[in-house]
Design an enzyme around this catalytic site. Structure first.
Site, PDB file in Angstrom:
ATOM      1  N   HIS A 100       0.970  -1.154   0.111  1.00 43.22           N
ATOM      2  CA  HIS A 100       0.000  -0.036   0.040  1.00 43.22           C
ATOM      3  C   HIS A 100       1.017   1.136  -0.279  1.00 43.22           C
ATOM      4  O   HIS A 100       1.905   1.277   0.454  1.00 43.22           O
ATOM      5  CB  HIS A 100      -0.678   0.125   1.046  1.00 43.22           C
ATOM      6  CG  HIS A 100      -1.618  -1.058   1.717  1.00 43.22           C
ATOM      7  ND1 HIS A 100      -1.108  -2.190   2.370  1.00 43.22           N
ATOM      8  CD2 HIS A 100      -2.942  -1.117   1.760  1.00 43.22           C
ATOM      9  CE1 HIS A 100      -2.101  -2.913   2.902  1.00 43.22           C
ATOM     10  NE2 HIS A 100      -3.238  -2.502   2.481  1.00 43.22           N
ATOM     11  N   ASP A 103       2.367   2.094   3.384  1.00 45.05           N
ATOM     12  CA  ASP A 103       3.388   1.034   4.059  1.00 45.05           C
ATOM     13  C   ASP A 103       4.817   1.625   3.672  1.00 45.05           C
ATOM     14  O   ASP A 103       5.818   1.265   4.376  1.00 45.05           O
ATOM     15  CB  ASP A 103       3.279  -0.297   3.191  1.00 45.05           C
ATOM     16  CG  ASP A 103       2.070  -1.088   3.256  1.00 45.05           C
ATOM     17  OD1 ASP A 103       1.025  -0.400   4.260  1.00 45.05           O
ATOM     18  OD2 ASP A 103       1.836  -1.817   2.401  1.00 45.05           O
ATOM     19  N   GLU A 231     -11.247  -7.221  -2.978  1.00 48.44           N
ATOM     20  CA  GLU A 231     -10.836  -8.354  -1.884  1.00 48.44           C
ATOM     21  C   GLU A 231     -11.857  -8.220  -1.024  1.00 48.44           C
ATOM     22  O   GLU A 231     -12.167  -7.222  -0.094  1.00 48.44           O
ATOM     23  CB  GLU A 231      -9.690  -7.889  -1.302  1.00 48.44           C
ATOM     24  CG  GLU A 231      -9.383  -8.922  -0.173  1.00 48.44           C
ATOM     25  CD  GLU A 231      -7.936  -8.543   0.361  1.00 48.44           C
ATOM     26  OE1 GLU A 231      -6.896  -8.162  -0.367  1.00 48.44           O
ATOM     27  OE2 GLU A 231      -7.637  -9.019   1.549  1.00 48.44           O
ATOM     28  N   GLU A 267      -9.122 -13.575   0.116  1.00 49.74           N
ATOM     29  CA  GLU A 267      -8.218 -13.978   1.334  1.00 49.74           C
ATOM     30  C   GLU A 267      -8.710 -15.208   2.184  1.00 49.74           C
ATOM     31  O   GLU A 267      -9.926 -15.055   2.614  1.00 49.74           O
ATOM     32  CB  GLU A 267      -8.156 -12.799   2.235  1.00 49.74           C
ATOM     33  CG  GLU A 267      -7.196 -13.178   3.542  1.00 49.74           C
ATOM     34  CD  GLU A 267      -6.587 -11.831   4.223  1.00 49.74           C
ATOM     35  OE1 GLU A 267      -6.525 -10.831   3.432  1.00 49.74           O
ATOM     36  OE2 GLU A 267      -6.715 -11.938   5.529  1.00 49.74           O
ATOM     37  N   HIS A 270     -10.541 -13.900   5.361  1.00 51.09           N
ATOM     38  CA  HIS A 270     -11.666 -13.281   5.127  1.00 51.09           C
ATOM     39  C   HIS A 270     -12.841 -14.395   4.921  1.00 51.09           C
ATOM     40  O   HIS A 270     -14.031 -14.279   5.171  1.00 51.09           O
ATOM     41  CB  HIS A 270     -11.536 -12.213   4.188  1.00 51.09           C
ATOM     42  CG  HIS A 270     -10.542 -11.041   4.222  1.00 51.09           C
ATOM     43  ND1 HIS A 270     -10.312 -10.421   3.556  1.00 51.09           N
ATOM     44  CD2 HIS A 270     -10.071 -11.030   5.327  1.00 51.09           C
ATOM     45  CE1 HIS A 270      -9.551  -9.539   4.063  1.00 51.09           C
ATOM     46  NE2 HIS A 270      -8.934  -9.807   5.109  1.00 51.09           N
ATOM     47  N   ASP A 295      -5.063 -14.099  -1.162  1.00 56.50           N
ATOM     48  CA  ASP A 295      -4.065 -13.915   0.161  1.00 56.50           C
ATOM     49  C   ASP A 295      -4.111 -14.953   0.820  1.00 56.50           C
ATOM     50  O   ASP A 295      -5.216 -15.344   1.368  1.00 56.50           O
ATOM     51  CB  ASP A 295      -4.752 -12.509   0.572  1.00 56.50           C
ATOM     52  CG  ASP A 295      -4.438 -11.132   0.214  1.00 56.50           C
ATOM     53  OD1 ASP A 295      -3.534 -11.360  -0.828  1.00 56.50           O
ATOM     54  OD2 ASP A 295      -4.762 -10.072   0.886  1.00 56.50           O
ATOM     55  N   ASP A 308      -4.811 -13.265  10.858  1.00 51.77           N
ATOM     56  CA  ASP A 308      -3.795 -13.119   9.747  1.00 51.77           C
ATOM     57  C   ASP A 308      -2.411 -13.912  10.036  1.00 51.77           C
ATOM     58  O   ASP A 308      -1.369 -13.279   9.885  1.00 51.77           O
ATOM     59  CB  ASP A 308      -3.371 -11.665   9.481  1.00 51.77           C
ATOM     60  CG  ASP A 308      -4.224 -10.789   8.571  1.00 51.77           C
ATOM     61  OD1 ASP A 308      -4.993 -11.410   7.849  1.00 51.77           O
ATOM     62  OD2 ASP A 308      -4.359  -9.466   8.433  1.00 51.77           O
ATOM     63  N   ASP A 338      -0.541 -12.645   3.079  1.00 52.15           N
ATOM     64  CA  ASP A 338      -1.174 -11.591   3.820  1.00 52.15           C
ATOM     65  C   ASP A 338      -1.043 -12.016   5.225  1.00 52.15           C
ATOM     66  O   ASP A 338      -2.132 -12.301   5.974  1.00 52.15           O
ATOM     67  CB  ASP A 338      -2.589 -11.076   3.352  1.00 52.15           C
ATOM     68  CG  ASP A 338      -3.106  -9.826   3.889  1.00 52.15           C
ATOM     69  OD1 ASP A 338      -2.256  -9.196   4.881  1.00 52.15           O
ATOM     70  OD2 ASP A 338      -4.118  -9.361   3.657  1.00 52.15           O
TER      71      ASP A 338
HETATM   72  C1  GLC Z   1      -5.339  -4.474   4.383  1.00 53.41           C
HETATM   73  C2  GLC Z   1      -6.235  -5.519   4.453  1.00 53.41           C
HETATM   74  C3  GLC Z   1      -5.673  -6.860   3.560  1.00 53.41           C
HETATM   75  C4  GLC Z   1      -5.759  -6.463   2.320  1.00 53.41           C
HETATM   76  C5  GLC Z   1      -4.847  -5.286   2.269  1.00 53.41           C
HETATM   77  C6  GLC Z   1      -4.971  -4.603   0.836  1.00 53.41           C
HETATM   78  O1  GLC Z   1      -4.011  -4.452   4.667  1.00 53.41           O
HETATM   79  O2  GLC Z   1      -6.111  -5.903   5.811  1.00 53.41           O
HETATM   80  O3  GLC Z   1      -6.520  -7.928   4.009  1.00 53.41           O
HETATM   81  O4  GLC Z   1      -4.965  -7.578   1.639  1.00 53.41           O
HETATM   82  O5  GLC Z   1      -5.207  -4.101   2.822  1.00 53.41           O
HETATM   83  O6  GLC Z   1      -5.874  -3.767   0.120  1.00 53.41           O
HETATM   84 MN    MN Z   2      -5.844  -9.416   2.459  1.00 57.38          MN
END
Ligand code: GLC
Ligand code: MN
Length: 436
Positions: A100, A103, A231, A267, A270, A295, A308, A338
């Site tokens: 992201h 991050d 997702e 995921e 999820h 994921d 996770d 993930d």
């Molecule tokens: C957040 C969510 C994760 C997802 C990621 C990417 O970190 O917790 O599940 O994959 O965003 O969008």
């Molecule tokens: Mn995820």
């Protein structure tokens, strides 16, 4: 040049099932051919930047437990973090990573400055990617941590937040394209609601539909050839999340005419939170033609929240990869970990060991799934179970050549009295047990 973070650890190699070396692969052997393809090309592993390098080890009762030399909010620290991240990808031989915006660079006071910082880090990444050969599986924007998103991003009652989120996603897609990302993910962590007392659901869904259409239009405009992925997750952080599960996402895509444009990133954890098994979500996505990527992780089956954890349930993973392989495997997608360490796992080595274990379990699952496919262990009984549908009359019913009256007349004329047959579940479970 080594960062020194992992000490003098050597690149992790394959040593075979008998090895007791914690820093070796026992099952993941990238060049081994499985169903005519290299294992690495089947699994397409990715490391998630956020869990391994950004998450400080906090839980609802306590803050940071990890001490990492790159923690902080300067661009210098962001680059040290990238140095260690790429070192780890290389040590593991992980072909991909995912990130992201939040991050990888500290957020600034203005949108423009934050974007400039992301561009600077993207350039830094580009250098590291060409040095190491590590590729980007997907990019994404964090539209959930900052307080501006507390009432949603695309679904916010404030149009300025919608606009800010749109600008953010535009820029993150630009960066993903620049780094040759193979997918772009949208996870709607705050796209949902806490209470209907302050929420207009129909309006929020329309906002989300418009947002996604804008993203798809933009992708085509700039010639980004990666896949746009949604997702699903049922709740957490919001009480009711709009992208609940694969079925819900499909309904949403249909409603806004996007079912041929957008796929899903599923995921494991999820799926469990939604009350499904992982393989259910995979099978449904494949049946609906929207399977994209996974994921990989694991939830605690008792606690009921999104833990996770790194995966380690090989029999379950074999069934998951079975669903993936049975429908032709990944195209642009892959296996993104993930998953995060437990907060007491403080050592640099723990990061490596966690990924090694995850990759080995995936490899075992994949190999078991491949053997079930080769032997037609499940597909042959499945075909036999539906064989009646191969008859001309059955096909005529299915293709719309028979009306309800036609069918009713035939039941009487032919004296049809269906004879129940065993579903043979235990037999099939025993078959699976031979492979895992
Ligand atoms: C957040 C969510 C994760 C997802 C990621 C990417 O970190 O917790 O599940 O994959 O965003 O969008
Ligand atoms: Mn995820």
């Amino acid at each position: 040049m080594s960062t020194g973070f992992f000490g003098d650890i050597k690149p992790v190699g394959y040593e075979g099932p008998e090895s007791t070396n914690p820093l070796a692969y026992r099952f993941y052997n990238p060049d081994e051919i499985v169903l005519g393809k290299r294992m690495e090309d089947h699994l397409r592993f990715a490391v998630a930047y956020w869990h391994s390098f950004t998450w400080p080890g906090g839980d609802p009762f306590g803050g940071q437990t990890f001490e990492r030399p790159w923690f902080g909010d300067t661009m210098e620290q962001a680059k040290r973090k990238a140095d260690v991240a790429f070192e780890m990808f290389s040590l593991l031989g992980a072909p991909y990573f995912c990130f992201h915006d939040a991050d990888v660079r500290p957020e600034a006071d203005t949108f423009a400055e934050s974007a400039a910082r992301l561009d600077e880090i993207a350039d830094y990444f580009a250098g590291k990617m060409s040095e190491t050969g590590v590729r980007l599986l997907w990019g994404t924007a964090n539209l959930f941590s900052n307080r501006r998103y507390m009432a949603g991003a695309a679904t916010n009652p404030d149009p300025d937040v919608f606009a800010y989120a749109a600008a953010t996603v535009k820029h993150c897609i630009d960066v993903t394209k620049r780094l040759n990302g193979e997918n772009y993910v949208l996870w709607g962590g705050r796209e949902g609601y806490e209470t209907l007392l302050n929420t207009d659901m129909g309006r929020e869904l329309d906002q989300m539909g418009r947002f996604l259409s804008l993203v798809v239009d933009y992708k085509h405009k700039i010639g980004f050839t990666g896949t746009i992925l949604i997702e699903p997750k049922p709740q957490e952080p919001t009480k009711h999340q709009y992208d609940f599960d694969v079925a819900t996402v499909y309904g949403f895509l249909k409603r806004y005419g996007l079912e041929n444009e957008v796929k899903v990133n599923i995921e494991q954890g999820h799926a469990i939170l939604a009350g499904h098994s992982f393989e259910h979500e995979l099978a449904l996505a494949n049946a609906l033609g929207i399977f994209g990527s996974i994921d990989m992780n694991r939830n605690d089956y008792q606690s009921g929240w999104d833990t996770d954890q790194f995966p380690n349930n090989v029999p379950e993973m074999a069934l998951a990869y079975y669903q993936i392989l049975a429908h032709g495997g990944f195209r642009t997608g892959g296996t993104n970990f993930d998953a995060k360490l437990r907060r007491q796992s403080l050592d640099p080595e723990d990061l490596l060991v966690a990924h090694i274990g995850g990759m080995d379990c995936c490899a075992r699952g994949l190999k078991a799934a491949a053997r079930m496919i080769e032997d037609k262990a499940l597909s042959a009984p499945l075909e036999a179970r539906y064989a009646g549908w191969n008859s001309a009359e059955a096909q005529a019913m299915l293709s719309g050549q028979r009306s309800l009256e036609d069918i009713a007349a035939r039941v009487v004329k032919d004296g049809i009295e269906p004879q129940p047959k065993s579903g043979r579940q235990e037999y099939l479970e025993n078959v699976v047990n031979r492979y895992v």
